[in-house]
Design a protein around this motif. Structure first.
Motif, PDB file in Angstrom:
ATOM      1  N   SER A  90       2.681 -10.033  37.519  1.00 46.36           N
ATOM      2  CA  SER A  90       1.938  -8.777  37.417  1.00 46.36           C
ATOM      3  C   SER A  90       2.792  -7.684  38.054  1.00 46.36           C
ATOM      4  N   SER A  91       3.064  -7.813  39.364  1.00 47.10           N
ATOM      5  CA  SER A  91       3.989  -6.884  40.027  1.00 47.10           C
ATOM      6  C   SER A  91       4.732  -7.651  41.115  1.00 47.10           C
ATOM      7  N   THR A  92       6.034  -7.440  41.201  1.00 42.14           N
ATOM      8  CA  THR A  92       6.805  -8.129  42.257  1.00 42.14           C
ATOM      9  C   THR A  92       6.341  -7.666  43.641  1.00 42.14           C
ATOM     10  N   SER A 114      10.084  -9.628  33.749  1.00 42.06           N
ATOM     11  CA  SER A 114       9.151  -8.606  33.247  1.00 42.06           C
ATOM     12  C   SER A 114       7.942  -8.515  34.168  1.00 42.06           C
ATOM     13  N   GLN A 115       7.255  -7.390  34.115  1.00 39.26           N
ATOM     14  CA  GLN A 115       6.035  -7.193  34.901  1.00 39.26           C
ATOM     15  C   GLN A 115       4.942  -6.675  33.969  1.00 39.26           C
ATOM     16  N   SER A 116       3.746  -7.223  34.114  1.00 37.83           N
ATOM     17  CA  SER A 116       2.664  -6.736  33.261  1.00 37.83           C
ATOM     18  C   SER A 116       1.963  -5.544  33.915  1.00 37.83           C
ATOM     19  N   GLY A 118       3.574  -3.491  36.536  1.00 38.58           N
ATOM     20  CA  GLY A 118       4.544  -2.854  37.424  1.00 38.58           C
ATOM     21  C   GLY A 118       3.997  -1.506  37.851  1.00 38.58           C
ATOM     22  N   ARG A 119       4.170  -1.151  39.120  1.00 39.87           N
ATOM     23  CA  ARG A 119       3.620   0.134  39.562  1.00 39.87           C
ATOM     24  C   ARG A 119       4.701   1.024  40.179  1.00 39.87           C
ATOM     25  N   GLY A 120       4.460   2.325  40.022  1.00 35.91           N
ATOM     26  CA  GLY A 120       5.359   3.306  40.603  1.00 35.91           C
ATOM     27  C   GLY A 120       4.632   4.077  41.684  1.00 35.91           C
ATOM     28  N   ARG A 121       5.246   5.161  42.118  1.00 34.14           N
ATOM     29  CA  ARG A 121       4.628   5.989  43.146  1.00 34.14           C
ATOM     30  C   ARG A 121       3.366   6.642  42.600  1.00 34.14           C
ATOM     31  N   ILE A 122       2.510   7.017  43.534  1.00 33.60           N
ATOM     32  CA  ILE A 122       1.286   7.763  43.249  1.00 33.60           C
ATOM     33  C   ILE A 122       0.465   7.097  42.145  1.00 33.60           C
ATOM     34  N   ARG A 185      17.527  12.745  33.416  1.00 33.72           N
ATOM     35  CA  ARG A 185      16.471  11.817  32.984  1.00 33.72           C
ATOM     36  C   ARG A 185      16.342  10.666  33.963  1.00 33.72           C
ATOM     37  N   LYS A 186      15.112  10.170  34.072  1.00 34.51           N
ATOM     38  CA  LYS A 186      14.852   9.133  35.079  1.00 34.51           C
ATOM     39  C   LYS A 186      15.353   7.764  34.619  1.00 34.51           C
ATOM     40  N   ALA A 187      16.217   7.168  35.450  1.00 35.68           N
ATOM     41  CA  ALA A 187      16.747   5.838  35.125  1.00 35.68           C
ATOM     42  C   ALA A 187      16.229   4.786  36.093  1.00 35.68           C
TER      43      ALA A 187
HETATM   44  C1  BTN Z   1       8.720   5.158  41.045  1.00 29.51           C
HETATM   45  O1  BTN Z   1       9.678   5.793  40.612  1.00 29.51           O
HETATM   46  O2  BTN Z   1       7.575   5.599  40.955  1.00 29.51           O
HETATM   47  C2  BTN Z   1       8.961   3.822  41.710  1.00 29.51           C
HETATM   48  C3  BTN Z   1       9.067   2.712  40.725  1.00 29.51           C
HETATM   49  C4  BTN Z   1       9.254   1.359  41.350  1.00 29.51           C
HETATM   50  C5  BTN Z   1       9.181   0.239  40.337  1.00 29.51           C
HETATM   51  C6  BTN Z   1       9.507  -1.096  40.933  1.00 29.51           C
HETATM   52  S1  BTN Z   1       9.844  -2.330  39.721  1.00 29.51           S
HETATM   53  C7  BTN Z   1       9.854  -3.556  40.939  1.00 29.51           C
HETATM   54  C8  BTN Z   1       8.734  -3.229  41.889  1.00 29.51           C
HETATM   55  N1  BTN Z   1       7.480  -3.792  41.391  1.00 29.51           N
HETATM   56  C9  BTN Z   1       6.622  -2.844  41.062  1.00 29.51           C
HETATM   57  O3  BTN Z   1       5.471  -3.047  40.617  1.00 29.51           O
HETATM   58  N2  BTN Z   1       7.133  -1.642  41.289  1.00 29.51           N
HETATM   59  C10 BTN Z   1       8.472  -1.724  41.827  1.00 29.51           C
END
Ligand code: BTN
Length: 320
Positions: A90-92, A114-116, A118-122, A185-187
């Motif tokens: 789901s998320s690491t 892969s992540q089902s 995966g989360r980012g900021r905010i 662009r965001k990498a």
């Molecule tokens: C962002 O730019 O908002 C941060 C993104 C971070 C993504 C990574 S992928 C590995 C780890 N697992 C997650 O669910 N999120 C971070």
């Protein structure tokens, strides 16, 4: 019972064909068991040729982020020495946090193809398609007060940028606080999650997500991938190794000598400083010139009134 890995090590150690008979004798398994392991290795992405009367030869390594591929020639003391590897999670972040609560050691990483979720900021989503990117979470246990934990986000962004630049030749920069950008662009991005008491960090989980080999059609317009920018695919294994080495070296330096040199490097890589910005924070917006980054990671903005305001979290957009 021998593992695929033992056969692999044997093949890795030879630049020519190794006969099935030799493998079977050395590993004390039947020729048909050797064949079965070879098939499994091929399914994992290793290219192995088989020629009658000659045997097997390893032609190409897999690009999967298998722990044995990462740790071979990694040469770090603790970062990435222990890898929890998954095809899909789901998320690491969730797995690394659970492991850290259970006492997992500093430097251990959770890595997934892969992540089902995966989360980012905010609270944002991090798109994590299979075997295209790098998705890892690193456990650190720094002896720092919680107020200084943001330095680790800065450190990770700097370390990743340097590793990307050195390993791929693609010139990445940092948009405050922790976006990795190539040509606007965001990498990639960094997500830091903290577990702390009032005056002591218990552990920090640093999540790193990088778009590595995604095709243009597989990513949104505001994003890019290293492959896209470089014009050819990137070896994820080498890039991940470079990131882990860089993070360890920078982390050891930070704990020993403080954050000033990392912050200086951040300034050099920053795409935010000295431009007019609008920072969209949780409940307000701050507009002005991005002047500097503070030693705690906050962005210092000189407003039109002349007052300097520090922001700790938010999204930077260029202001007109
Ligand atoms: C962002 O730019 O908002 C941060 C993104 C971070 C993504 C990574 S992928 C590995 C780890 N697992 C997650 O669910 N999120 C971070």
């Amino acid at each position: 019972m021998i593992s695929d890995f033992e056969i692999l090590e044997f093949l890795r150690g030879s630049d020519t064909y190794v006969s099935g008979e030799d493998l079977s004798r050395h590993l004390k398994i039947s020729r048909s068991a050797v064949w079965k392991h070879i098939q499994e290795l091929r399914q994992s992405g290793y290219e192995i040729s088989a020629v009658p009367h000659l045997g097997y030869r390893l032609d190409a390594l897999t690009d999967k982020l298998f722990p044995q591929e990462i740790t071979s020639s990694l040469n770090t003391k603790f970062v990435g020495r222990k890898i929890h590897y998954y095809e899909s999670v789901s998320s690491t972040m969730d797995i690394a946090t659970k492991l850290a609560v259970e006492g997992e050691e500093e430097g251990a990483i959770v890595c997934a193809e892969s992540q089902s979720r995966g989360r980012g900021r905010i609270g944002r989503q991090w798109f994590s398609p299979k075997a295209k990117g790098i998705y890892i979470s690193l456990i650190l246990r720094p002896n720092l007060p919680p107020s200084e934990a943001a330095k680790l986000t800065i450190l990770s962004a700097v370390s990743c940028c340097k590793a990307i630049n050195e390993e791929t030749g693609v010139s990445a920069g940092i948009k405050w606080p922790n976006d990795l950008l190539v040509r606007g662009r965001k990498a990639g991005g960094i997500l830091t999650e903290l577990n702390a008491e009032t005056d002591r960090v218990r552990f920090v989980v640093i999540g790193i997500g990088i778009n590595v080999n995604n095709a243009r059609s597989g990513i949104p317009d505001y994003a890019t991938s290293l492959r896209q920018e470089r014009g050819e695919s990137v070896c994820r294994v080498s890039l991940l190794r470079a990131i882990l080495r860089r993070i360890e070296a920078d982390y050891i330096h930070l704990l020993k000598y403080g954050a000033s040199s990392i912050i200086n490097e951040w300034r050099g890589l920053s795409l935010t400083l000295h431009s007019r910005v609008k920072v969209v924070c949780y409940n307000r917006e701050v507009v002005g010139e991005a002047q500097d980054i503070d030693s705690d990671g906050g962005l210092l903005i000189r407003k039109d009134s002349g007052l300097v305001e520090k922001v700790f979290a938010g999204d930077v957009v260029k202001a007109g």
